[in-house]
Design a protein around this motif. Structure first.
Motif, PDB file in Angstrom:
ATOM      1  N   THR A  25      39.128  38.772  41.613  1.00  0.00           N
ATOM      2  CA  THR A  25      38.351  39.307  42.694  1.00  0.00           C
ATOM      3  C   THR A  25      38.642  38.144  44.013  1.00  0.00           C
ATOM      4  N   ASP A  41      37.835  46.022  45.062  1.00  0.00           N
ATOM      5  CA  ASP A  41      37.396  45.209  43.916  1.00  0.00           C
ATOM      6  C   ASP A  41      36.738  46.466  42.925  1.00  0.00           C
ATOM      7  N   ASP A  43      34.904  46.461  40.241  1.00  0.00           N
ATOM      8  CA  ASP A  43      33.555  46.348  39.715  1.00  0.00           C
ATOM      9  C   ASP A  43      32.617  46.511  41.139  1.00  0.00           C
ATOM     10  N   LEU A  88      40.868  44.277  39.146  1.00  0.00           N
ATOM     11  CA  LEU A  88      40.131  45.012  37.877  1.00  0.00           C
ATOM     12  C   LEU A  88      39.092  44.154  37.431  1.00  0.00           C
TER      13      LEU A  88
HETATM   14 MG   LIG Z   1      35.980  40.391  39.337  1.00  0.00          MG
END
Ligand SMILES: [Mg+2]
Ligand SMILES: Nc1ncnc2c1ncn2[C@@H]1O[C@H](COP(=O)(O)OP(=O)(O)OP(=O)(O)O)[C@@H](O)[C@H]1O
Ligand SMILES: O=C(O)C1=C[C@@H](O)[C@@H](O)[C@H](O)C1
Length: 188
Positions: A25, A41, A43, A88
């Motif tokens: 990230t 990102d 998530d 990811l």
């Molecule tokens: Mg991350």
């Protein structure tokens, strides 16, 4: 029979994979800035679309539900978008469908780091925010770390991020990608 035209390298999404806390990230955001591209990102995108945090999703819907949502989103992003930087989640690449679309449509960078470095430097930073680490002994986390390496080994390029500042890691990725573009797609 329909034939898909290969996506030019310069247009392919750049996809960062690796163990949780490797810096996907953090480094992905920097790579996007340096290349003037949009950053996604996975998530954070799941959290935004579903209006709940990942720990909440694990607790309320279960890990299997999260994995399905994660897989569907990545397959959609890989097949329907270009020119993005995608970070990811740490476990996403364990799913075969995810590996298949990422390798077929994107350029996959593995952010690699050693177990000893991860355990000392990264684990303390993420231990309370990653549900997969909850209720696991250090030995179990170590097992997970090494179990996952065979999936991460399926990548296009690798950056060893031990001891590298996030800026330095992002610079290495940008340098590597520009070299790839120039060598394989000159004159574009
Ligand atoms: Mg991350
Ligand atoms: N190169 C770096 N040097 C020092 N700290 C870093 C570096 N990269 C990331 N970090 C720190 O490590 C923690 C985890 O980073 P990050 O959230 O980017 O990891 P991730 O790979 O995206 O993890 P996940 O798989 O869980 O999404 C954060 O606190 C971040 O600030
Ligand atoms: O490594 C994992 O399995 C995970 C990593 C995080 O990025 C999140 O995707 C979630 O917490 C699961």
């Amino acid at each position: 029979m329909s034939r898909q035209t290969a996506i030019p390298l310069r247009e392919r999404n750049i996809i960062l994979i690796g163990f949780m806390g490797a810096g996907k990230t953090t480094i992905g955001q920097l790579v996007a800035k340096k290349l003037y591209r949009d950053f996604i990102d996975v998530d954070a995108e799941i959290e935004r679309r579903h209006g709940m945090s990942i720990p909440e999703m694990f607790a309320q819907k279960g890990e299997a539900y999260f994995r399905q949502v994660e897989r569907e989103l990545i397959v959609d992003l890989c097949t329907n978008t270009r020119l993005k930087i995608l970070s990811l989640g740490g476990g996403a690449y364990l799913q075969e469908d995810v590996r298949r679309v990422c390798l077929a449509h994107g350029i996959v960078f593995f952010l690699d780091l050693s177990w000893d470095y991860w355990k000392e430097e990264r684990l303390p930073l993420i231990v309370d925010s990653r549900p997969v680490l909850k209720n696991k002994t250090l030995e179990e986390v170590e097992q997970l770390f090494f179990q996952r390496q065979s999936a991460y080994a399926l990548h296009h390029s690798r950056v060893i991020v031990n001891e590298l500042e996030a800026e330095q890691a992002a610079d290495q990725i940008v340098e590597s990608i520009k070299w790839t573009w120039d060598v394989y797609e000159p004159n574009r």
